[in-house]
Design a protein around this motif. Structure first.
Motif, mmCIF file in Angstrom:
data_model
loop_
_atom_site.group_PDB
_atom_site.id
_atom_site.type_symbol
_atom_site.label_atom_id
_atom_site.label_comp_id
_atom_site.label_asym_id
_atom_site.label_seq_id
_atom_site.Cartn_x
_atom_site.Cartn_y
_atom_site.Cartn_z
ATOM 1 N N VAL A 4 -4.729 27.206 0.767
ATOM 2 C CA VAL A 4 -4.534 26.850 2.171
ATOM 3 C C VAL A 4 -5.213 27.883 3.075
ATOM 4 O O VAL A 4 -5.888 27.515 4.037
ATOM 5 N N GLU A 5 -5.053 29.161 2.746
ATOM 6 C CA GLU A 5 -5.704 30.213 3.536
ATOM 7 C C GLU A 5 -7.219 30.086 3.473
ATOM 8 O O GLU A 5 -7.896 30.223 4.492
ATOM 9 N N THR A 58 0.848 -1.188 0.000
ATOM 10 C CA THR A 58 0.000 0.000 0.000
ATOM 11 C C THR A 58 0.883 1.237 0.000
ATOM 12 O O THR A 58 1.944 1.262 0.615
ATOM 13 N N THR A 59 0.418 2.209 -0.705
ATOM 14 C CA THR A 59 1.122 3.485 -0.687
ATOM 15 C C THR A 59 0.310 4.439 0.175
ATOM 16 O O THR A 59 -0.922 4.421 0.135
ATOM 17 N N PRO A 60 0.998 5.237 0.953
ATOM 18 C CA PRO A 60 0.253 6.161 1.808
ATOM 19 C C PRO A 60 -0.512 7.186 0.965
ATOM 20 O O PRO A 60 -0.051 7.609 -0.091
ATOM 21 N N ALA A 61 -1.686 7.529 1.438
ATOM 22 C CA ALA A 61 -2.492 8.536 0.739
ATOM 23 C C ALA A 61 -1.775 9.878 0.824
ATOM 24 O O ALA A 61 -1.160 10.204 1.841
ATOM 25 N N PRO A 62 -1.829 10.649 -0.261
ATOM 26 C CA PRO A 62 -1.168 11.963 -0.210
ATOM 27 C C PRO A 62 -1.858 12.863 0.824
ATOM 28 O O PRO A 62 -3.073 12.810 1.013
ATOM 29 N N SER A 63 -1.047 13.678 1.481
ATOM 30 C CA SER A 63 -1.599 14.598 2.475
ATOM 31 C C SER A 63 -2.423 15.675 1.765
ATOM 32 O O SER A 63 -2.356 15.839 0.553
ATOM 33 N N ARG A 64 -3.182 16.403 2.536
ATOM 34 C CA ARG A 64 -4.019 17.468 1.963
ATOM 35 C C ARG A 64 -3.144 18.529 1.292
ATOM 36 O O ARG A 64 -3.490 19.026 0.227
ATOM 37 N N HIS A 65 -2.007 18.851 1.884
ATOM 38 C CA HIS A 65 -1.105 19.845 1.281
ATOM 39 C C HIS A 65 -0.562 19.348 -0.054
ATOM 40 O O HIS A 65 -0.442 20.116 -1.007
ATOM 41 N N GLU A 66 -0.229 18.060 -0.120
ATOM 42 C CA GLU A 66 0.256 17.484 -1.377
ATOM 43 C C GLU A 66 -0.826 17.530 -2.453
ATOM 44 O O GLU A 66 -0.542 17.826 -3.618
ATOM 45 N N GLN A 67 -2.064 17.263 -2.064
ATOM 46 C CA GLN A 67 -3.177 17.326 -3.013
ATOM 47 C C GLN A 67 -3.379 18.749 -3.533
ATOM 48 O O GLN A 67 -3.568 18.964 -4.731
ATOM 49 N N LEU A 68 -3.342 19.713 -2.612
ATOM 50 C CA LEU A 68 -3.533 21.112 -3.013
ATOM 51 C C LEU A 68 -2.398 21.590 -3.916
ATOM 52 O O LEU A 68 -2.643 22.274 -4.912
ATOM 53 N N MET A 69 -1.156 21.216 -3.598
ATOM 54 C CA MET A 69 -0.027 21.627 -4.431
ATOM 55 C C MET A 69 -0.129 20.994 -5.810
ATOM 56 O O MET A 69 0.163 21.647 -6.821
ATOM 57 N N SER A 70 -0.552 19.763 -5.876
ATOM 58 C CA SER A 70 -0.714 19.089 -7.168
ATOM 59 C C SER A 70 -1.732 19.824 -8.038
ATOM 60 O O SER A 70 -1.511 20.041 -9.236
ATOM 61 N N LYS A 71 -2.843 20.227 -7.450
ATOM 62 C CA LYS A 71 -3.871 20.957 -8.200
ATOM 63 C C LYS A 71 -3.385 22.346 -8.596
ATOM 64 O O LYS A 71 -3.685 22.825 -9.686
ATOM 65 N N ALA A 72 -2.627 22.995 -7.727
ATOM 66 C CA ALA A 72 -2.083 24.318 -8.049
ATOM 67 C C ALA A 72 -1.106 24.218 -9.219
ATOM 68 O O ALA A 72 -1.131 25.052 -10.128
ATOM 69 N N GLU A 73 -0.268 23.187 -9.229
ATOM 70 C CA GLU A 73 0.667 22.984 -10.334
ATOM 71 C C GLU A 73 -0.075 22.661 -11.628
ATOM 72 O O GLU A 73 0.305 23.114 -12.707
ATOM 73 N N GLU A 74 -1.141 21.884 -11.519
ATOM 74 C CA GLU A 74 -1.957 21.569 -12.688
ATOM 75 C C GLU A 74 -2.585 22.839 -13.270
ATOM 76 O O GLU A 74 -2.611 23.027 -14.492
ATOM 77 N N LEU A 75 -3.044 23.720 -12.409
ATOM 78 C CA LEU A 75 -3.633 24.975 -12.859
ATOM 79 C C LEU A 75 -2.591 25.868 -13.528
ATOM 80 O O LEU A 75 -2.854 26.467 -14.574
ATOM 81 N N GLU A 76 -1.389 25.943 -12.956
ATOM 82 C CA GLU A 76 -0.323 26.737 -13.568
ATOM 83 C C GLU A 76 0.049 26.162 -14.937
ATOM 84 O O GLU A 76 0.258 26.916 -15.890
ATOM 85 N N ALA A 77 0.116 24.836 -15.051
ATOM 86 C CA ALA A 77 0.451 24.214 -16.334
ATOM 87 C C ALA A 77 -0.615 24.506 -17.384
ATOM 88 O O ALA A 77 -0.292 24.780 -18.547
ATOM 89 N N THR A 78 -1.869 24.492 -16.986
ATOM 90 C CA THR A 78 -2.952 24.808 -17.922
ATOM 91 C C THR A 78 -2.845 26.255 -18.385
ATOM 92 O O THR A 78 -3.002 26.556 -19.576
ATOM 93 N N PHE A 79 -2.560 27.152 -17.457
ATOM 94 C CA PHE A 79 -2.370 28.564 -17.796
ATOM 95 C C PHE A 79 -1.213 28.732 -18.785
ATOM 96 O O PHE A 79 -1.330 29.421 -19.791
ATOM 97 N N LEU A 80 -0.088 28.087 -18.492
ATOM 98 C CA LEU A 80 1.074 28.193 -19.368
ATOM 99 C C LEU A 80 0.794 27.614 -20.756
ATOM 100 O O LEU A 80 1.235 28.177 -21.765
ATOM 101 N N ALA A 81 0.057 26.517 -20.825
ATOM 102 C CA ALA A 81 -0.280 25.917 -22.116
ATOM 103 C C ALA A 81 -1.103 26.891 -22.953
ATOM 104 O O ALA A 81 -0.879 27.038 -24.161
ATOM 105 N N GLU A 82 -2.036 27.577 -22.310
ATOM 106 C CA GLU A 82 -2.838 28.573 -23.037
ATOM 107 C C GLU A 82 -1.979 29.740 -23.501
ATOM 108 O O GLU A 82 -2.134 30.231 -24.620
ATOM 109 N N MET A 83 -1.065 30.185 -22.664
ATOM 110 C CA MET A 83 -0.182 31.283 -23.059
ATOM 111 C C MET A 83 0.733 30.866 -24.210
ATOM 112 O O MET A 83 0.977 31.650 -25.121
ATOM 113 N N LEU A 84 1.236 29.643 -24.180
ATOM 114 C CA LEU A 84 2.061 29.146 -25.272
ATOM 115 C C LEU A 84 1.259 29.065 -26.569
ATOM 116 O O LEU A 84 1.766 29.372 -27.648
#
Length: 90
Positions: free
Chosen positions: A83-84, A7-33
Motif C-alpha cells: 500500500v505504501e 453480478t458480484t462486485p469486483a474486489p477493491s484494490r485493498h482486497e486484491q493486495l491483501m489476497s496477494k500478501a496472504e498468498e505470498l505468506e502461504a508460499t513462504f510457510l509451505a517452503e519452511m514446512l
C-alpha cells in the motif's frame, strides 16, 4: 420480463493486495514446512513415489490454512508495504 444477471462486485484494490500478501505468506510457510522435515515418514510405511508426488499439495494447503487462521503476521506487513509503495510513500 427481463432477467438480470447476477453480478458480484469486483474486489477493491485493498482486497486484491491483501489476497496477494496472504498468498505470498502461504508460499513462504509451505517452503519452511518443506525444509523442516515435518510430516516425513520413514521405514516400511513410507508412501513411496505417490507420497513424494503429492506432499507439496498437502504442505501448500496446510500453509494456506495457517495463514487463514492468523498466520505469522507476514501478510499484514507485506500488505502495508504494498500500500505504501503504491501510494508513493515508499
Amino acid at each position: 420480463m427481463e432477467i438480470q444477471p447476477i453480478t458480484t462486485p469486483a474486489p477493491s484494490r485493498h482486497e486484491q493486495l491483501m489476497s496477494k500478501a496472504e498468498e505470498l505468506e502461504a508460499t513462504f510457510l509451505a517452503e519452511m514446512l518443506a525444509h523442516s522435515g515435518l510430516g516425513e515418514t520413514q521405514g516400511a510405511f513410507a508412501g513411496g513415489q505417490g507420497e513424494a508426488q503429492f506432499t507439496s499439495f498437502l504442505r501448500q494447503e496446510q500453509a494456506r490454512l495457517i495463514v487463514q487462521n492468523g498466520g505469522l503476521g507476514l501478510a499484514e506487513l507485506i500488505f502495508n508495504s504494498m500500500v505504501e509503495a503504491e501510494s508513493g510513500a515508499a
